[in-house]
Design a protein around this motif. Structure first.
Motif, PDB file in Angstrom:
ATOM      1  N   ARG A  14       9.006   2.581  -4.340  1.00 44.40           N
ATOM      2  CA  ARG A  14       9.589   3.462  -3.321  1.00 44.40           C
ATOM      3  C   ARG A  14      10.605   2.740  -2.443  1.00 44.40           C
ATOM      4  O   ARG A  14      11.171   3.341  -1.536  1.00 44.40           O
ATOM      5  CB  ARG A  14       8.468   4.048  -2.460  1.00 44.40           C
ATOM      6  N   ALA A  15      10.821   1.478  -2.695  1.00 46.38           N
ATOM      7  CA  ALA A  15      11.850   0.737  -1.967  1.00 46.38           C
ATOM      8  C   ALA A  15      13.235   1.110  -2.496  1.00 46.38           C
ATOM      9  O   ALA A  15      13.380   1.670  -3.590  1.00 46.38           O
ATOM     10  CB  ALA A  15      11.603  -0.765  -2.099  1.00 46.38           C
ATOM     11  N   ARG A  16      14.228   0.795  -1.718  1.00 45.64           N
ATOM     12  CA  ARG A  16      15.593   1.134  -2.089  1.00 45.64           C
ATOM     13  C   ARG A  16      16.506  -0.092  -1.919  1.00 45.64           C
ATOM     14  O   ARG A  16      16.356  -0.876  -0.986  1.00 45.64           O
ATOM     15  CB  ARG A  16      16.122   2.291  -1.237  1.00 45.64           C
ATOM     16  N   TRP A  17      17.433  -0.186  -2.861  1.00 45.60           N
ATOM     17  CA  TRP A  17      18.428  -1.269  -2.826  1.00 45.60           C
ATOM     18  C   TRP A  17      19.800  -0.648  -2.565  1.00 45.60           C
ATOM     19  O   TRP A  17      20.271   0.182  -3.321  1.00 45.60           O
ATOM     20  CB  TRP A  17      18.407  -2.025  -4.155  1.00 45.60           C
ATOM     21  N   HIS A  18      20.439  -1.056  -1.457  1.00 42.81           N
ATOM     22  CA  HIS A  18      21.733  -0.521  -1.062  1.00 42.81           C
ATOM     23  C   HIS A  18      22.786  -1.628  -1.171  1.00 42.81           C
ATOM     24  O   HIS A  18      22.561  -2.761  -0.735  1.00 42.81           O
ATOM     25  CB  HIS A  18      21.702   0.002   0.386  1.00 42.81           C
ATOM     26  N   GLN A  19      23.924  -1.281  -1.740  1.00 43.57           N
ATOM     27  CA  GLN A  19      25.053  -2.195  -1.834  1.00 43.57           C
ATOM     28  C   GLN A  19      26.231  -1.624  -1.059  1.00 43.57           C
ATOM     29  O   GLN A  19      26.499  -0.422  -1.132  1.00 43.57           O
ATOM     30  CB  GLN A  19      25.457  -2.417  -3.296  1.00 43.57           C
ATOM     31  N   TYR A  20      26.911  -2.493  -0.340  1.00 46.37           N
ATOM     32  CA  TYR A  20      28.052  -2.045   0.486  1.00 46.37           C
ATOM     33  C   TYR A  20      29.224  -2.990   0.278  1.00 46.37           C
ATOM     34  O   TYR A  20      29.053  -4.211   0.190  1.00 46.37           O
ATOM     35  CB  TYR A  20      27.678  -2.025   1.970  1.00 46.37           C
ATOM     36  N   ALA A  21      30.401  -2.417   0.211  1.00 47.25           N
ATOM     37  CA  ALA A  21      31.644  -3.179   0.156  1.00 47.25           C
ATOM     38  C   ALA A  21      32.683  -2.450   0.993  1.00 47.25           C
ATOM     39  O   ALA A  21      32.708  -1.213   1.015  1.00 47.25           O
ATOM     40  CB  ALA A  21      32.135  -3.342  -1.280  1.00 47.25           C
ATOM     41  N   PRO A  22      33.550  -3.177   1.726  1.00 51.17           N
ATOM     42  CA  PRO A  22      34.578  -2.498   2.533  1.00 51.17           C
ATOM     43  C   PRO A  22      35.467  -1.573   1.710  1.00 51.17           C
ATOM     44  O   PRO A  22      35.832  -0.493   2.161  1.00 51.17           O
ATOM     45  CB  PRO A  22      35.374  -3.659   3.144  1.00 51.17           C
ATOM     46  N   LEU A  78      10.777  -0.252   2.911  1.00 53.16           N
ATOM     47  CA  LEU A  78      11.487  -1.475   2.525  1.00 53.16           C
ATOM     48  C   LEU A  78      12.887  -1.119   2.031  1.00 53.16           C
ATOM     49  O   LEU A  78      13.041  -0.303   1.118  1.00 53.16           O
ATOM     50  CB  LEU A  78      10.726  -2.224   1.435  1.00 53.16           C
ATOM     51  N   ARG A  79      13.903  -1.729   2.653  1.00 50.11           N
ATOM     52  CA  ARG A  79      15.296  -1.521   2.259  1.00 50.11           C
ATOM     53  C   ARG A  79      15.964  -2.883   2.089  1.00 50.11           C
ATOM     54  O   ARG A  79      15.799  -3.771   2.929  1.00 50.11           O
ATOM     55  CB  ARG A  79      16.067  -0.703   3.299  1.00 50.11           C
ATOM     56  N   ILE A  80      16.731  -3.021   1.025  1.00 49.97           N
ATOM     57  CA  ILE A  80      17.468  -4.248   0.737  1.00 49.97           C
ATOM     58  C   ILE A  80      18.951  -3.921   0.751  1.00 49.97           C
ATOM     59  O   ILE A  80      19.416  -3.060   0.011  1.00 49.97           O
ATOM     60  CB  ILE A  80      17.058  -4.851  -0.626  1.00 49.97           C
ATOM     61  N   LEU A  81      19.698  -4.594   1.609  1.00 48.36           N
ATOM     62  CA  LEU A  81      21.141  -4.361   1.747  1.00 48.36           C
ATOM     63  C   LEU A  81      21.891  -5.611   1.312  1.00 48.36           C
ATOM     64  O   LEU A  81      21.677  -6.700   1.846  1.00 48.36           O
ATOM     65  CB  LEU A  81      21.496  -4.019   3.189  1.00 48.36           C
ATOM     66  N   THR A  82      22.765  -5.462   0.329  1.00 45.48           N
ATOM     67  CA  THR A  82      23.593  -6.563  -0.160  1.00 45.48           C
ATOM     68  C   THR A  82      25.002  -6.047  -0.404  1.00 45.48           C
ATOM     69  O   THR A  82      25.275  -4.856  -0.343  1.00 45.48           O
ATOM     70  CB  THR A  82      23.034  -7.147  -1.471  1.00 45.48           C
ATOM     71  N   GLY A  83      25.874  -6.980  -0.706  1.00 40.27           N
ATOM     72  CA  GLY A  83      27.186  -6.631  -1.205  1.00 40.27           C
ATOM     73  C   GLY A  83      27.124  -6.464  -2.709  1.00 40.27           C
ATOM     74  O   GLY A  83      26.042  -6.452  -3.311  1.00 40.27           O
ATOM     75  N   PRO A  84      28.273  -6.309  -3.377  1.00 42.48           N
ATOM     76  CA  PRO A  84      28.263  -6.235  -4.838  1.00 42.48           C
ATOM     77  C   PRO A  84      27.684  -7.521  -5.441  1.00 42.48           C
ATOM     78  O   PRO A  84      28.116  -8.626  -5.101  1.00 42.48           O
ATOM     79  CB  PRO A  84      29.742  -6.068  -5.196  1.00 42.48           C
ATOM     80  N   VAL A  85      26.702  -7.378  -6.275  1.00 43.04           N
ATOM     81  CA  VAL A  85      26.010  -8.522  -6.864  1.00 43.04           C
ATOM     82  C   VAL A  85      26.482  -8.695  -8.301  1.00 43.04           C
ATOM     83  O   VAL A  85      26.417  -7.761  -9.109  1.00 43.04           O
ATOM     84  CB  VAL A  85      24.474  -8.323  -6.812  1.00 43.04           C
ATOM     85  N   ALA A 108       0.813  -1.208   0.000  1.00 43.99           N
ATOM     86  CA  ALA A 108       0.000   0.000   0.000  1.00 43.99           C
ATOM     87  C   ALA A 108       0.852   1.266   0.000  1.00 43.99           C
ATOM     88  O   ALA A 108       0.426   2.302  -0.522  1.00 43.99           O
ATOM     89  CB  ALA A 108      -0.933  -0.010   1.215  1.00 43.99           C
ATOM     90  N   LEU A 109       2.046   1.185   0.565  1.00 40.41           N
ATOM     91  CA  LEU A 109       2.937   2.340   0.619  1.00 40.41           C
ATOM     92  C   LEU A 109       3.950   2.351  -0.517  1.00 40.41           C
ATOM     93  O   LEU A 109       4.782   3.254  -0.591  1.00 40.41           O
ATOM     94  CB  LEU A 109       3.675   2.386   1.961  1.00 40.41           C
ATOM     95  N   GLY A 110       3.884   1.366  -1.364  1.00 42.46           N
ATOM     96  CA  GLY A 110       4.832   1.307  -2.475  1.00 42.46           C
ATOM     97  C   GLY A 110       6.251   0.982  -2.047  1.00 42.46           C
ATOM     98  O   GLY A 110       7.212   1.340  -2.736  1.00 42.46           O
ATOM     99  N   GLY A 111       6.378   0.277  -0.892  1.00 38.40           N
ATOM    100  CA  GLY A 111       7.715  -0.086  -0.400  1.00 38.40           C
ATOM    101  C   GLY A 111       8.452   1.055   0.248  1.00 38.40           C
ATOM    102  O   GLY A 111       9.694   1.092   0.216  1.00 38.40           O
TER     103      GLY A 111
END
Length: 341
Positions: free
Chosen positions: A248-256, A223-230, A217-220
């Motif tokens: 409206r969701a967001r996908w975040h990628q993190y690497a050291p 909602l947050r998705i956290l992964t490493g480099p895919v 209903a809120l369009g995500g």
């Protein structure tokens, strides 16, 4: 070293039997002996002991004050061992033997029973003692390069570069060599967990589906998705599907060690997100501006091979390339530079 048994031939080897000395005294005997040290008294002291005891001199046997003073003066760290603290050779061997015995008991710990189950269908390619090699790949900084995995009885034990892969040409770096240890890391995650509690993959997919439905209903918005480099197209496709349903969701990628700055520079230079690759086999002059390209980055293995191939004077090749390095801190690339600032 003299044995202090009660034989009568013990004392003729001492100072009392020297010519001109009266029996029972050590007057004018070896230097350092007490003048009032009587051999008769020493015999009586030794007569009360049982078994064998060893001593290096009459002073040690009698434990004279002069001898103790000499030990404290010349051997302060070993003085306690000379003071007759009750630890003789026999006790020392007993204590050492007990220590070895207790140490060996640790190897007698009862291990859990493990049943050996034979193959139902014996694999033809597995021969005990003979390794198998499999072509595989390792991801680093969003890029993959080829490897050869050596396997013994189904267990990978060693990684080497794949000579047929263009990114490695048979070479490996320290990260690839150490990565095989991750398979045997006792702290490696083997299950899915939630707040420290073990969960199953089914429970994870059910919880994710519920959250996606609640956020519909809120369009995500939350909602947050956290992964490493895919690098997997399948995983990236699944995440893109979720983002399409939840705009409206967001996908975040993190690497050291992030490469965002490099990607931003490439996009600024070429107008779009690209990945720059260098062909050092054709470069006569190389200028490095704070870039450790020989050891850092996804293309370091290939770059090092191509660069060093131009540095070898052989097979009619008489000219080599030149490397100029400008850097703010020492690096491996700077150590091989012809000119470094």
């Amino acid at each position: 070293m003299t044995d202090s048994t009660n034989n009568d031939d013990l004392m003729p080897r001492t100072a009392s039997s020297l010519p001109g000395l009266p029996h029972g005294t050590t007057e004018n005997a070896a230097p350092g002996l007490r003048k009032d040290l009587h051999l008769g008294e020493l015999r009586r002291q030794l007569a009360g002991k049982k078994g064998r005891s060893y001593w290096r001199s009459l002073e040690e046997a009698a434990q004279t004050p002069e001898f103790e003073e000499m030990v404290h003066r010349e051997f302060p760290q070993l003085a306690s061992e000379w003071q007759g603290d009750g630890v003789d050779r026999r006790k020392f061997l007993q204590l050492m033997g007990a220590s070895v015995a207790f140490g060996g008991l640790t190897a007698c710990t009862r291990q859990p029973l493990e049943k050996i189950v034979p193959y139902v269908v014996q694999p033809e390619e597995i021969i005990p003692g003979r390794p198998l090699y499999f072509a595989t790949g390792m991801e680093r900084d969003g890029f993959a390069y080829g490897l050869l995995a050596e396997s013994h009885m189904g267990r990978p034990t060693k990684l080497e570069g794949n000579p047929e892969h263009p990114a490695s040409l048979g070479a490996t770096d320290l990260f690839a060599q150490a990565s095989v240890l991750d398979l045997y890391d006792p702290d490696r995650k083997e299950t899915v967990s939630e707040l420290g509690r073990i969960r199953t993959w089914t429970a994870f997919t059910d919880a994710l589906s519920r959250q996606i439905q609640l956020q519909g209903a809120l369009g995500g918005l939350r909602l947050r998705i956290l992964t490493g480099p895919v690098t997997s197209p399948t995983v990236a496709g699944l995440i893109e599907t979720i983002l399409a349903e939840q705009p409206r969701a967001r996908w975040h990628q993190y690497a050291p060690v992030s490469s965002h700055e490099r990607l931003a520079a490439d996009e600024s230079a070429f107008g779009r997100a690209v990945s720059t690759r260098y062909d050092f086999s054709k470069a006569d002059v190389v200028v490095s501006l704070d870039s450790d390209f020989l050891t850092q980055g996804p293309g370091a293995l290939r770059y090092a091979r191509d660069f060093m191939a131009r540095r070898r004077v052989r097979e009619g090749q008489t000219e080599i390339n030149r490397l100029y390095v400008v850097e703010t801190s020492p690096s491996a690339t700077g150590t091989v530079a012809d000119h470094r600032m």
